[in-house]
Design a protein around this motif. Structure first.
Motif, PDB file in Angstrom:
ATOM      1  N   GLY A 203       0.800  -1.227   0.000  1.00  0.00           N
ATOM      2  CA  GLY A 203       0.000   0.000   0.000  1.00  0.00           C
ATOM      3  C   GLY A 203       0.825   1.264   0.000  1.00  0.00           C
ATOM      4  N   ASP A 204       2.089   1.163  -0.458  1.00  0.00           N
ATOM      5  CA  ASP A 204       2.987   2.320  -0.465  1.00  0.00           C
ATOM      6  C   ASP A 204       2.901   3.000  -1.840  1.00  0.00           C
ATOM      7  N   ALA A 205       1.984   3.927  -1.980  1.00  0.00           N
ATOM      8  CA  ALA A 205       1.723   4.559  -3.270  1.00  0.00           C
ATOM      9  C   ALA A 205       2.921   5.360  -3.772  1.00  0.00           C
ATOM     10  N   GLU A 206       3.561   6.115  -2.884  1.00  0.00           N
ATOM     11  CA  GLU A 206       4.677   6.963  -3.313  1.00  0.00           C
ATOM     12  C   GLU A 206       5.844   6.118  -3.821  1.00  0.00           C
ATOM     13  N   LEU A 207       6.151   5.035  -3.120  1.00  0.00           N
ATOM     14  CA  LEU A 207       7.242   4.161  -3.557  1.00  0.00           C
ATOM     15  C   LEU A 207       6.885   3.485  -4.879  1.00  0.00           C
ATOM     16  N   ALA A 208       5.655   3.024  -4.994  1.00  0.00           N
ATOM     17  CA  ALA A 208       5.221   2.376  -6.231  1.00  0.00           C
ATOM     18  C   ALA A 208       5.338   3.332  -7.408  1.00  0.00           C
ATOM     19  N   MET A 209       4.940   4.592  -7.237  1.00  0.00           N
ATOM     20  CA  MET A 209       5.026   5.587  -8.308  1.00  0.00           C
ATOM     21  C   MET A 209       6.472   5.848  -8.691  1.00  0.00           C
ATOM     22  N   ASP A 210       7.347   5.947  -7.693  1.00  0.00           N
ATOM     23  CA  ASP A 210       8.754   6.231  -7.959  1.00  0.00           C
ATOM     24  C   ASP A 210       9.398   5.092  -8.749  1.00  0.00           C
ATOM     25  N   ILE A 211       9.133   3.854  -8.338  1.00  0.00           N
ATOM     26  CA  ILE A 211       9.718   2.709  -9.044  1.00  0.00           C
ATOM     27  C   ILE A 211       9.162   2.614 -10.457  1.00  0.00           C
ATOM     28  N   MET A 212       7.858   2.809 -10.592  1.00  0.00           N
ATOM     29  CA  MET A 212       7.243   2.735 -11.918  1.00  0.00           C
ATOM     30  C   MET A 212       7.815   3.798 -12.857  1.00  0.00           C
ATOM     31  N   ASP A 213       7.992   5.011 -12.358  1.00  0.00           N
ATOM     32  CA  ASP A 213       8.520   6.088 -13.196  1.00  0.00           C
ATOM     33  C   ASP A 213       9.929   5.757 -13.672  1.00  0.00           C
ATOM     34  N   ARG A 214      10.769   5.257 -12.771  1.00  0.00           N
ATOM     35  CA  ARG A 214      12.134   4.893 -13.156  1.00  0.00           C
ATOM     36  C   ARG A 214      12.149   3.695 -14.100  1.00  0.00           C
ATOM     37  N   HIS A 215      11.243   2.755 -13.860  1.00  0.00           N
ATOM     38  CA  HIS A 215      11.141   1.561 -14.704  1.00  0.00           C
ATOM     39  C   HIS A 215      10.766   1.932 -16.139  1.00  0.00           C
ATOM     40  N   LEU A 216       9.774   2.789 -16.305  1.00  0.00           N
ATOM     41  CA  LEU A 216       9.331   3.172 -17.647  1.00  0.00           C
ATOM     42  C   LEU A 216      10.379   4.011 -18.365  1.00  0.00           C
ATOM     43  N   SER A 217      11.065   4.871 -17.620  1.00  0.00           N
ATOM     44  CA  SER A 217      12.116   5.687 -18.223  1.00  0.00           C
ATOM     45  C   SER A 217      13.242   4.799 -18.744  1.00  0.00           C
ATOM     46  N   ARG A 218      13.663   3.827 -17.942  1.00  0.00           N
ATOM     47  CA  ARG A 218      14.730   2.927 -18.371  1.00  0.00           C
ATOM     48  C   ARG A 218      14.270   2.052 -19.539  1.00  0.00           C
ATOM     49  N   SER A 219      13.024   1.586 -19.478  1.00  0.00           N
ATOM     50  CA  SER A 219      12.486   0.729 -20.529  1.00  0.00           C
ATOM     51  C   SER A 219      12.448   1.454 -21.869  1.00  0.00           C
ATOM     52  N   PHE A 220      12.060   2.731 -21.856  1.00  0.00           N
ATOM     53  CA  PHE A 220      12.015   3.501 -23.100  1.00  0.00           C
ATOM     54  C   PHE A 220      13.409   3.645 -23.696  1.00  0.00           C
ATOM     55  N   ARG A 221      14.378   3.963 -22.855  1.00  0.00           N
ATOM     56  CA  ARG A 221      15.750   4.120 -23.367  1.00  0.00           C
ATOM     57  C   ARG A 221      16.263   2.806 -23.942  1.00  0.00           C
ATOM     58  N   ALA A 222      15.887   1.675 -23.324  1.00  0.00           N
ATOM     59  CA  ALA A 222      16.363   0.372 -23.794  1.00  0.00           C
ATOM     60  C   ALA A 222      15.826   0.034 -25.169  1.00  0.00           C
ATOM     61  N   ARG A 223      14.669   0.594 -25.535  1.00  0.00           N
ATOM     62  CA  ARG A 223      14.085   0.303 -26.843  1.00  0.00           C
ATOM     63  C   ARG A 223      14.651   1.168 -27.958  1.00  0.00           C
ATOM     64  N   LEU A 224      15.353   2.226 -27.608  1.00  0.00           N
ATOM     65  CA  LEU A 224      15.901   3.102 -28.639  1.00  0.00           C
ATOM     66  C   LEU A 224      17.079   2.423 -29.328  1.00  0.00           C
TER      67      LEU A 224
END
Length: 243
Positions: A203-224
């Motif tokens: 139920g840790d919304a702030e931590l979940a948002m932080d991890i998700m944001d970093r995950h999506l940013s890294r995932s996008f760069r990996a596809r370039l």
């Protein structure tokens, strides 16, 4: 007599569909009937029907008469997606779509951490297990990856958000080929998925948002795709060179 312009004809026919004079799923009046009703030509009627199709009020099929329809979230977003791809270049479109994905999923994971039921958690866990089983298979992992992210967004129970996610994320983002076929990227994504899942369960919304944001940013760069190395770097003149 109504204005014979396609827009006026389309508006009149849309009004007929909305008030039930023309039933959804039933054939539209023939072109001849519409020409007589609006005192206009077949090309004008056809333009009106095409306009109605673009708005989701007509289903045009080559082998039978156009049928009345109603706009759907899916149809509208499909049309918008095609327009985006034509309006922008592929790289630019993909960048914009990834930005949309971050807005949807970072907000979605906050909702998931706050409101996920046991049924939602079970769905996420099943998708997470599939990610684990398929880390060595890029195609299978891509599908499991998309299923995990969709399970998170599903908690919002918002049909427009879900449709945006399905069309723009699953089809246009998750379906793209990775720049590298090295499965180590899948292992990294799986590890981040586990962290996101644990934050949701806690139920840790702030931590979940932080991890998700970093995950999506890294995932996008990996596809370039990796840019080619410059084999011949042109010289750059400086003020001293021209003095």
């Amino acid at each position: 007599m109504l204005d014979s312009a396609p827009t006026a004809i389309a508006n009149a026919l849309i009004g007929n569909i909305n008030d039930g004079s023309i039933l959804v799923g039933r054939p539209m009046p023939s072109e001849r009937q519409l020409c007589e009703r609006f005192s206009t030509s077949r090309p004008t009627v056809r333009a009106a029907l095409q306009m109605m199709q673009s708005l989701g009020y007509v289903s045009l099929e080559p082998t039978r008469r156009p049928r009345a329809a109603r706009p759907s979230v899916s149809g509208i977003i499909d049309s918008a997606g095609a327009s985006f791809r034509h309006l922008f270049g592929d790289v630019q479109s993909n960048s914009y779509l990834d930005q949309i994905r971050r807005y949807i999923e970072v907000g979605g994971v906050r909702t998931a951490a706050q409101n996920a039921t046991n049924a939602h958690i079970t769905t996420m866990h099943s998708a997470l297990q599939q990610c684990c089983r398929s880390v060595r298979d890029n195609d299978a992992f891509s599908k499991a990856d998309a299923a995990f992210h969709r399970a998170i967004v599903e908690v919002t129970a918002n049909p427009i958000i879900l449709e945006l996610h399905d069309r723009f994320v699953y089809e246009l983002v998750a379906g793209r080929e990775m720049a590298s076929l090295d499965s180590s990227g899948n292992v990294k994504s799986y590890d981040e998925h586990c962290q996101i899942y644990e934050a949701i369960v806690d139920g840790d919304a702030e931590l979940a948002m932080d991890i998700m944001d970093r995950h999506l940013s890294r995932s996008f760069r990996a596809r370039l795709p990796r840019p080619e190395k410059l084999t011949d770097r042109p010289g750059i003149e400086t003020d001293n060179d021209t003095a």
